[in-house]
Design a protein around this motif. Structure first.
Motif, short mmCIF file in Angstrom:
data_model
loop_
_atom_site.label_atom_id
_atom_site.label_comp_id
_atom_site.label_asym_id
_atom_site.label_seq_id
_atom_site.Cartn_x
_atom_site.Cartn_y
_atom_site.Cartn_z
N ARG A 82 0.83 -1.21 0.00
CA ARG A 82 0.00 0.00 0.00
C ARG A 82 0.86 1.25 0.00
O ARG A 82 0.52 2.24 -0.63
CB ARG A 82 -0.96 0.00 1.19
CG ARG A 82 -2.21 -0.80 0.88
CD ARG A 82 -3.25 -0.70 1.96
NE ARG A 82 -3.03 -1.87 2.81
CZ ARG A 82 -2.90 -1.84 4.12
NH1 ARG A 82 -3.00 -0.73 4.77
NH2 ARG A 82 -2.69 -2.95 4.79
N LEU A 83 1.99 1.21 0.71
CA LEU A 83 2.89 2.37 0.72
C LEU A 83 3.54 2.58 -0.65
O LEU A 83 3.87 3.70 -1.01
CB LEU A 83 3.97 2.19 1.78
CG LEU A 83 3.52 2.42 3.22
CD1 LEU A 83 4.63 2.05 4.19
CD2 LEU A 83 3.11 3.86 3.43
N ASN A 84 3.71 1.50 -1.41
CA ASN A 84 4.25 1.63 -2.76
C ASN A 84 3.38 2.53 -3.61
O ASN A 84 3.87 3.25 -4.46
CB ASN A 84 4.35 0.25 -3.44
CG ASN A 84 5.73 -0.34 -3.32
OD1 ASN A 84 6.67 0.31 -2.88
ND2 ASN A 84 5.85 -1.59 -3.71
N GLU A 85 2.06 2.45 -3.38
CA GLU A 85 1.13 3.28 -4.13
C GLU A 85 1.35 4.76 -3.82
O GLU A 85 1.17 5.61 -4.68
CB GLU A 85 -0.31 2.88 -3.81
CG GLU A 85 -0.64 1.46 -4.22
CD GLU A 85 -1.96 0.98 -3.65
OE1 GLU A 85 -2.69 1.79 -3.04
OE2 GLU A 85 -2.27 -0.22 -3.82
N VAL A 86 1.72 5.07 -2.60
CA VAL A 86 1.95 6.46 -2.19
C VAL A 86 3.32 6.92 -2.68
O VAL A 86 3.45 7.97 -3.27
CB VAL A 86 1.85 6.61 -0.66
CG1 VAL A 86 2.18 8.02 -0.23
CG2 VAL A 86 0.48 6.20 -0.18
N ARG A 87 4.33 6.14 -2.40
CA ARG A 87 5.68 6.43 -2.85
C ARG A 87 6.70 5.88 -1.86
O ARG A 87 7.11 6.55 -0.92
CB ARG A 87 5.89 7.93 -3.01
CG ARG A 87 6.96 8.23 -4.01
CD ARG A 87 6.98 9.70 -4.29
NE ARG A 87 8.33 10.08 -4.56
CZ ARG A 87 8.70 10.75 -5.62
NH1 ARG A 87 7.81 11.16 -6.46
NH2 ARG A 87 9.94 11.03 -5.81
N LEU A 88 7.08 4.69 -2.07
CA LEU A 88 8.08 4.04 -1.25
C LEU A 88 9.14 3.49 -2.19
O LEU A 88 8.82 2.72 -3.10
CB LEU A 88 7.45 2.89 -0.44
CG LEU A 88 8.38 2.10 0.47
CD1 LEU A 88 8.88 2.97 1.62
CD2 LEU A 88 7.66 0.88 1.02
N SER A 89 10.36 3.89 -1.98
CA SER A 89 11.42 3.44 -2.88
C SER A 89 11.67 1.95 -2.69
O SER A 89 11.51 1.42 -1.58
CB SER A 89 12.71 4.22 -2.62
OG SER A 89 13.29 3.81 -1.41
N PRO A 90 12.08 1.26 -3.75
CA PRO A 90 12.42 -0.16 -3.61
C PRO A 90 13.51 -0.40 -2.56
O PRO A 90 13.49 -1.40 -1.86
CB PRO A 90 12.89 -0.55 -5.01
CG PRO A 90 12.22 0.43 -5.92
CD PRO A 90 12.15 1.71 -5.13
N ALA A 91 14.45 0.53 -2.45
CA ALA A 91 15.53 0.38 -1.47
C ALA A 91 14.98 0.46 -0.05
O ALA A 91 15.39 -0.32 0.83
CB ALA A 91 16.60 1.45 -1.68
N ALA A 92 14.04 1.37 0.21
CA ALA A 92 13.44 1.49 1.53
C ALA A 92 12.62 0.25 1.87
O ALA A 92 12.69 -0.27 2.98
CB ALA A 92 12.57 2.74 1.61
N ARG A 93 11.87 -0.23 0.88
CA ARG A 93 11.07 -1.45 1.07
C ARG A 93 11.98 -2.63 1.42
O ARG A 93 11.71 -3.38 2.35
CB ARG A 93 10.27 -1.75 -0.19
CG ARG A 93 9.48 -3.02 -0.13
CD ARG A 93 8.89 -3.36 -1.51
NE ARG A 93 8.25 -4.64 -1.49
CZ ARG A 93 6.97 -4.86 -1.20
NH1 ARG A 93 6.19 -3.85 -0.91
NH2 ARG A 93 6.48 -6.08 -1.20
N GLN A 94 13.08 -2.77 0.68
CA GLN A 94 14.01 -3.87 0.91
C GLN A 94 14.66 -3.76 2.29
O GLN A 94 14.85 -4.76 2.98
CB GLN A 94 15.09 -3.89 -0.19
CG GLN A 94 15.96 -5.12 -0.17
CD GLN A 94 15.17 -6.41 -0.38
OE1 GLN A 94 14.16 -6.44 -1.07
NE2 GLN A 94 15.62 -7.46 0.25
N ALA A 95 14.98 -2.54 2.71
CA ALA A 95 15.59 -2.33 4.03
C ALA A 95 14.64 -2.75 5.15
O ALA A 95 15.04 -3.40 6.12
CB ALA A 95 16.01 -0.87 4.20
N VAL A 96 13.36 -2.41 5.01
CA VAL A 96 12.37 -2.79 6.01
C VAL A 96 12.23 -4.31 6.06
O VAL A 96 12.23 -4.91 7.14
CB VAL A 96 10.99 -2.13 5.72
CG1 VAL A 96 9.90 -2.72 6.60
CG2 VAL A 96 11.08 -0.62 5.92
N LEU A 97 12.14 -4.94 4.89
CA LEU A 97 12.00 -6.40 4.85
C LEU A 97 13.24 -7.09 5.42
O LEU A 97 13.12 -8.11 6.11
CB LEU A 97 11.73 -6.87 3.42
CG LEU A 97 10.32 -6.57 2.90
CD1 LEU A 97 10.21 -6.95 1.43
CD2 LEU A 97 9.27 -7.29 3.73
#
Length: 133
Positions: A39-54
């Motif tokens: 859902r945050l990807n729809e707003v604007r979440l960089s792939p790098a930030a997503r990967q860091a969280v995961l």
């Protein structure tokens, strides 16, 4: 809906690419995290930030699993609602369960317990009674 948890899982029937998820991401909390990140990807979440969280989640999940005992002793008292004993698969649906582990007790729980018989397990055949004739 469960997600694919292993790289060797079969491809979806419609030919769509499966999302490969780790066991941590396939857990209830992991699925919720992935959904929130989607859902945050729809707003604007960089792939790098997503990967860091995961990656942080994976590390915390792995550490938590290391803290758990390898074997658990569980006492379960429940009302059997339904069961399915097809082939090697066994599924039991129970409700009003009391699950006791050390040091926790969970009351009034609904559970689905499923598993596969171990290789070489012997299935005893039911004895015929006078009512079976």
């Amino acid at each position: 809906t469960r997600t694919t948890m292993g790289e060797n899982a079969p491809a979806p029937a419609d030919g769509a690419a499966a999302k490969v998820r780790t066991p941590a991401q396939g857990s209830i909390v992991g699925e919720a995290l992935v959904e929130a990140l989607d859902r945050l990807n729809e707003v604007r979440l960089s792939p790098a930030a997503r990967q860091a969280v995961l990656q942080q989640f994976e590390a915390a999940f792995a550490e938590e699993l290391r803290q758990l005992p390898r074997f658990w002793r569980v006492v379960l008292q429940a009302r059997l609602r339904a069961y399915n004993l097809a082939g090697q698969e066994r599924v039991f649906d129970v409700d009003k369960a009391t699950v006791q582990t050390q040091p926790e007790i969970f009351r009034d729980v609904k559970l689905r317990i499923s598993g596969t018989l171990a290789e070489g397990a012997i299935i005893k055949k039911r004895r015929k009674t006078a009512h079976d004739s």
